[in-house]
Design an enzyme around this catalytic site. Structure first.
Site, mmCIF file in Angstrom:
data_model
loop_
_atom_site.group_PDB
_atom_site.id
_atom_site.type_symbol
_atom_site.label_atom_id
_atom_site.label_comp_id
_atom_site.label_asym_id
_atom_site.label_seq_id
_atom_site.Cartn_x
_atom_site.Cartn_y
_atom_site.Cartn_z
ATOM 1 C CD GLU A 159 33.558 38.880 38.511
ATOM 2 O OE1 GLU A 159 32.401 38.446 38.540
ATOM 3 O OE2 GLU A 159 34.442 38.509 39.312
ATOM 4 C CG ASP A 203 37.425 38.770 44.849
ATOM 5 O OD1 ASP A 203 38.007 39.830 45.158
ATOM 6 O OD2 ASP A 203 37.289 38.405 43.664
ATOM 7 C CB SER A 204 34.788 42.375 44.050
ATOM 8 O OG SER A 204 35.699 41.923 43.067
ATOM 9 C CB THR A 236 40.488 46.121 45.892
ATOM 10 O OG1 THR A 236 41.070 45.749 44.637
ATOM 11 C CG2 THR A 236 40.059 47.561 45.816
ATOM 12 C CE1 TYR A 281 33.164 44.733 46.684
ATOM 13 C CE2 TYR A 281 35.095 43.856 47.813
ATOM 14 C CZ TYR A 281 33.726 43.919 47.671
ATOM 15 O OH TYR A 281 32.919 43.194 48.511
ATOM 16 C CB CYS A 341 39.427 41.046 47.597
ATOM 17 S SG CYS A 341 39.195 42.615 46.741
ATOM 18 C CB CYS A 386 43.925 42.198 40.967
ATOM 19 S SG CYS A 386 42.164 41.889 40.716
ATOM 20 C CB THR A 387 42.313 37.484 43.939
ATOM 21 O OG1 THR A 387 41.101 38.251 44.025
ATOM 22 C CG2 THR A 387 43.130 37.683 45.208
ATOM 23 C CG HIS A 388 39.107 39.257 39.336
ATOM 24 N ND1 HIS A 388 38.886 39.783 40.588
ATOM 25 C CD2 HIS A 388 37.883 38.927 38.839
ATOM 26 C CE1 HIS A 388 37.583 39.784 40.834
ATOM 27 N NE2 HIS A 388 36.952 39.269 39.787
#
Ligand code: DGL
Length: 257
Positions: free
Chosen positions: A151, A10-11, A75, A42, A73, A183-185
């Site tokens: 993040e 992932d980012s 994106t 990303y 991810c 979005c995985t976040h």
């Protein structure tokens, strides 16, 4: 080959939501997790950059002899999965916003989608939305700033709650009964989301479906590991130990990709 690791990327730390599901469903697999934090987020980048990063990270995972790659991810999946499949002969599992299950289950006919700009503008997302949401109202919002807050380790903070309230305001004026986390976040925002969303709104997160699909592909290719279970973590930026520790990760290696 079956004892080789699964590569997951992932980012940043968002893909840990997918990793958690993988570990639960496939506890005997070894996993290499890459957070491309030198390039996060990303979601604001061009399709070309996202694709170049997805290829570079996958090349590194392939060099570590990964037997399968999970693109954790949305994106990267919606912008680059077909290029990844062209470049590499590895099996891939991607993640896309779960608009299909939300559309099929919706009673009010109105669903919300929260994702990055990169995902919402992708051709793959737009064609899936067109195929599965005929006759429904889909309210899509870019989750401005949310990846950055996760993040920074601020997923469950007042700043995040305020940002979410502002972002969700337009869709909460409508009778949405599903909110798709594209979005995985965003699964890490669930405690904050629960404070904001009416009780009847179901949160749709595809991480378990991705882990189940990974299990099916391992079966199909006869790649199941029966004796592994360790995960190694890598980041392309200087590791922020406090952040990783807040996700229960004690050791992270820096890697130049
Ligand atoms: N977690 C990612 C996703 O699922 C990437 C978010 C970002 O880096 O903007 O879309």
């Amino acid at each position: 080959m079956h004892s080789k690791p699964i590569g997951v990327f992932d980012s940043g730390v968002g893909g840990l939501s997918v990793l958690n599901a993988l570990k639960e469903i496939l506890p005997n697999e070894d996993i290499l997790y890459v957070a491309d934090q030198a390039y996060t987020p990303y979601g604001k980048r061009t399709k070309e950059t996202i694709t170049a990063r997805a290829i570079a990270v996958t090349k590194w995972l392939a060099a570590q002899e990964c037997k399968l790659v999970v693109v954790a991810c949305n994106t990267a999946t919606t912008n680059a999965i077909s290029q990844l499949r062209e470049h590499f002969s590895l099996p891939f599992v991607g993640i896309e916003p779960g608009i299909k299950p939300a559309a099929l289950d919706s009673k009010t006919g109105v669903i919300g989608v929260l994702a990055t700009a990169g995902t919402l503008t992708s051709t793959l997302f737009q064609s899936t939305a067109q195929d599965f949401t005929q006759g429904l109202e889909v309210i899509s919002q870019v989750g401005h700033g949310l990846v950055g807050l996760v993040e920074e380790g601020k997923a469950d903070s007042q700043a995040t709650e305020k940002q979410l309230r502002d972002i969700l305001h337009p869709m909460l004026k409508k009778p949405i009964d599903h909110l798709v986390l594209g979005c995985t976040h965003y699964p890490f925002l669930t405690p904050a989301l629960k404070k904001i969303l009416p009780k009847n709104v179901a949160i749709v997160d595809c991480s378990t479906a991705v882990a189940e699909q990974t299990g099916r592909l391992l079966d199909l290719h006869n790649l199941n590991n029966k004796s592994g279970g360790k995960t190694d973590y890598y980041t392309t930026a200087s590791p922020k130990i406090d952040l990783w520790e807040s996700f229960g990760v004690e050791h992270v290696n820096q890697v130049a990709i």
